[in-house]
Design a protein around this motif. Structure first.
Motif, PDB file in Angstrom:
ATOM      1  N   GLY A 123       0.958  -1.467   0.038  1.00  0.00           N
ATOM      2  CA  GLY A 123      -0.023   0.150  -0.089  1.00  0.00           C
ATOM      3  C   GLY A 123       0.863   1.310   0.113  1.00  0.00           C
ATOM      4  O   GLY A 123       1.728   1.131  -0.387  1.00  0.00           O
ATOM      5  N   PHE A 124       0.438   2.133   0.153  1.00  0.00           N
ATOM      6  CA  PHE A 124       1.140   3.461  -0.194  1.00  0.00           C
ATOM      7  C   PHE A 124       1.435   3.923   1.354  1.00  0.00           C
ATOM      8  O   PHE A 124       2.961   4.377   0.849  1.00  0.00           O
ATOM      9  CB  PHE A 124      -0.266   4.923   0.097  1.00  0.00           C
ATOM     10  CG  PHE A 124       0.107   6.154  -0.628  1.00  0.00           C
ATOM     11  CD1 PHE A 124       0.611   6.045  -1.542  1.00  0.00           C
ATOM     12  CD2 PHE A 124      -0.298   6.866   0.272  1.00  0.00           C
ATOM     13  CE1 PHE A 124       1.084   7.570  -2.598  1.00  0.00           C
ATOM     14  CE2 PHE A 124       0.482   8.228  -0.322  1.00  0.00           C
ATOM     15  CZ  PHE A 124       0.640   8.852  -1.372  1.00  0.00           C
ATOM     16  N   ALA A 125       1.030   3.670   2.214  1.00  0.00           N
ATOM     17  CA  ALA A 125       2.322   4.243   3.012  1.00  0.00           C
ATOM     18  C   ALA A 125       3.715   3.314   3.259  1.00  0.00           C
ATOM     19  O   ALA A 125       4.565   4.305   3.375  1.00  0.00           O
ATOM     20  CB  ALA A 125       1.251   3.224   4.345  1.00  0.00           C
ATOM     21  N   MET A 126       4.330   2.382   2.823  1.00  0.00           N
ATOM     22  CA  MET A 126       5.237   1.751   3.000  1.00  0.00           C
ATOM     23  C   MET A 126       5.623   2.663   1.231  1.00  0.00           C
ATOM     24  O   MET A 126       7.013   2.470   1.809  1.00  0.00           O
ATOM     25  CB  MET A 126       4.792   0.217   2.516  1.00  0.00           C
ATOM     26  CG  MET A 126       6.157  -0.370   2.309  1.00  0.00           C
ATOM     27  SD  MET A 126       7.565  -0.662   3.843  1.00  0.00           S
ATOM     28  CE  MET A 126       6.625  -1.254   4.628  1.00  0.00           C
ATOM     29  N   GLU A 155       8.334  -6.205  -1.629  1.00  0.00           N
ATOM     30  CA  GLU A 155       8.027  -6.184  -3.025  1.00  0.00           C
ATOM     31  C   GLU A 155       7.173  -4.909  -3.277  1.00  0.00           C
ATOM     32  O   GLU A 155       7.266  -4.574  -4.402  1.00  0.00           O
ATOM     33  CB  GLU A 155       7.361  -7.757  -3.524  1.00  0.00           C
ATOM     34  CG  GLU A 155       8.528  -8.462  -3.465  1.00  0.00           C
ATOM     35  CD  GLU A 155       8.047  -9.522  -2.950  1.00  0.00           C
ATOM     36  OE1 GLU A 155       6.821  -9.827  -4.271  1.00  0.00           O
ATOM     37  OE2 GLU A 155       8.662 -10.713  -2.881  1.00  0.00           O
ATOM     38  N   SER A 156       6.158  -4.872  -2.647  1.00  0.00           N
ATOM     39  CA  SER A 156       5.209  -3.885  -2.763  1.00  0.00           C
ATOM     40  C   SER A 156       5.669  -2.068  -3.087  1.00  0.00           C
ATOM     41  O   SER A 156       5.300  -1.541  -3.404  1.00  0.00           O
ATOM     42  CB  SER A 156       4.313  -3.756  -1.598  1.00  0.00           C
ATOM     43  OG  SER A 156       4.928  -3.227   0.367  1.00  0.00           O
ATOM     44  N   ALA A 157       6.771  -1.707  -2.790  1.00  0.00           N
ATOM     45  CA  ALA A 157       7.431  -0.959  -2.948  1.00  0.00           C
ATOM     46  C   ALA A 157       8.476  -0.605  -3.588  1.00  0.00           C
ATOM     47  O   ALA A 157       9.538   0.457  -3.439  1.00  0.00           O
ATOM     48  CB  ALA A 157       7.573   0.487  -0.970  1.00  0.00           C
ATOM     49  N   TYR A 158       8.741  -1.330  -4.227  1.00  0.00           N
ATOM     50  CA  TYR A 158       9.948  -1.993  -5.259  1.00  0.00           C
ATOM     51  C   TYR A 158      10.277  -1.682  -6.033  1.00  0.00           C
ATOM     52  O   TYR A 158      11.505  -0.232  -6.256  1.00  0.00           O
ATOM     53  CB  TYR A 158       9.936  -3.303  -5.927  1.00  0.00           C
ATOM     54  CG  TYR A 158      11.003  -3.604  -6.940  1.00  0.00           C
ATOM     55  CD1 TYR A 158      12.694  -4.360  -5.996  1.00  0.00           C
ATOM     56  CD2 TYR A 158      11.656  -3.648  -8.236  1.00  0.00           C
ATOM     57  CE1 TYR A 158      13.519  -4.394  -7.587  1.00  0.00           C
ATOM     58  CE2 TYR A 158      12.136  -3.223  -8.735  1.00  0.00           C
ATOM     59  CZ  TYR A 158      13.391  -3.816  -8.547  1.00  0.00           C
ATOM     60  OH  TYR A 158      15.092  -4.438  -9.133  1.00  0.00           O
ATOM     61  N   ARG A 159       9.248  -0.746  -6.514  1.00  0.00           N
ATOM     62  CA  ARG A 159       8.977   0.909  -7.753  1.00  0.00           C
ATOM     63  C   ARG A 159       9.932   1.723  -7.054  1.00  0.00           C
ATOM     64  O   ARG A 159      11.111   2.645  -7.455  1.00  0.00           O
ATOM     65  CB  ARG A 159       8.308   0.631  -8.467  1.00  0.00           C
ATOM     66  CG  ARG A 159       8.951   1.759  -9.504  1.00  0.00           C
ATOM     67  CD  ARG A 159       9.047   1.358 -10.893  1.00  0.00           C
ATOM     68  NE  ARG A 159       9.589   2.893 -11.702  1.00  0.00           N
ATOM     69  CZ  ARG A 159      11.076   3.244 -12.701  1.00  0.00           C
ATOM     70  NH1 ARG A 159      11.911   2.565 -11.542  1.00  0.00           N
ATOM     71  NH2 ARG A 159      10.903   4.480 -12.700  1.00  0.00           N
ATOM     72  N   THR A 160       9.019   2.237  -5.950  1.00  0.00           N
ATOM     73  CA  THR A 160       9.520   3.268  -5.123  1.00  0.00           C
ATOM     74  C   THR A 160      11.130   3.438  -4.601  1.00  0.00           C
ATOM     75  O   THR A 160      11.498   4.522  -4.686  1.00  0.00           O
ATOM     76  CB  THR A 160       8.627   3.249  -4.023  1.00  0.00           C
ATOM     77  OG1 THR A 160       7.739   3.281  -3.980  1.00  0.00           O
ATOM     78  CG2 THR A 160       8.912   4.402  -3.187  1.00  0.00           C
TER      79      THR A 160
END
Length: 189
Positions: A123-126, A155-160
């Protein structure tokens, strides 16, 4: 002057226009001492309106005193702060001009288990939490962020994470390109 406005406002709510509150809170926290910090903190704790409460807590992210800055970091993960507001406060702390990015990143690493437990499902928070690393400035920081997330994959923020590493790279390049100007400016003061 902002401290006088703050004290006047706390005794007479009509004395300060709503659109000026954040400015006065922030300047008071940034230029104030422990007394002002405690005044803002106490007011935040007593405030009933969530928006105003968050505005007051956010002002504490502006403090320049190291002890108070660290106190605010601890506050950000306490039960006193709603979990959905923690990342916002950490983001604000990471842009504090007094080594905020480095200190906040160290704090995030030290409290990773708690933060991962809260926001690790994605999600957005991570993504916002990982994005904080984009405020870092050195090759050492770049290496540290990369190593940390190799050990703690997200994984959920890999692109970030990739975007943050690119921002750190850009920060490094900008500093290298402008270091002479910066040194000259600082020496002239």
């Amino acid at each position: 002057k902002s401290i006088e406005l703050l004290e006047q406002f706390f005794s007479d709510k009509i004395s300060l226009a709503p659109e000026l509150r954040s400015i006065v809170y922030n300047l008071s926290a940034q230029t104030g001492d422990k007394k002002i910090y405690n005044l803002l903190l106490d007011r935040a704790r007593k405030e009933q309106l969530q928006e105003e409460k968050l505005r007051l807590y956010a002002s504490l992210c502006r403090v320049e005193n190291d002890e108070l800055f660290n106190q605010t970091l601890q506050l950000s993960i306490s039960d006193e702060i709603r979990t959905q507001d923690t990342v916002s406060l950490l983001s604000l702390m990471s842009i504090n001009r007094n080594n905020g990015a480095e200190t906040t990143w160290d704090f995030i690493q030290s409290n990773w288990n708690l933060l991962d437990e809260r926001y690790g499902s994605g999600g957005f928070a991570m993504m916002r939490l990982v994005g904080i690393t984009g405020n870092l400035l050195t090759q050492s920081d770049y290496n540290n962020v990369q190593e940390f997330f190799n050990l703690h994959p997200i994984e959920s923020a890999y692109r970030t994470l990739q975007q943050s590493l690119e921002r750190i790279d850009a920060n490094i390049a900008w500093l290298e390109h402008h270091i002479d100007e910066i040194e000259s400016l600082l020496q002239s003061r």
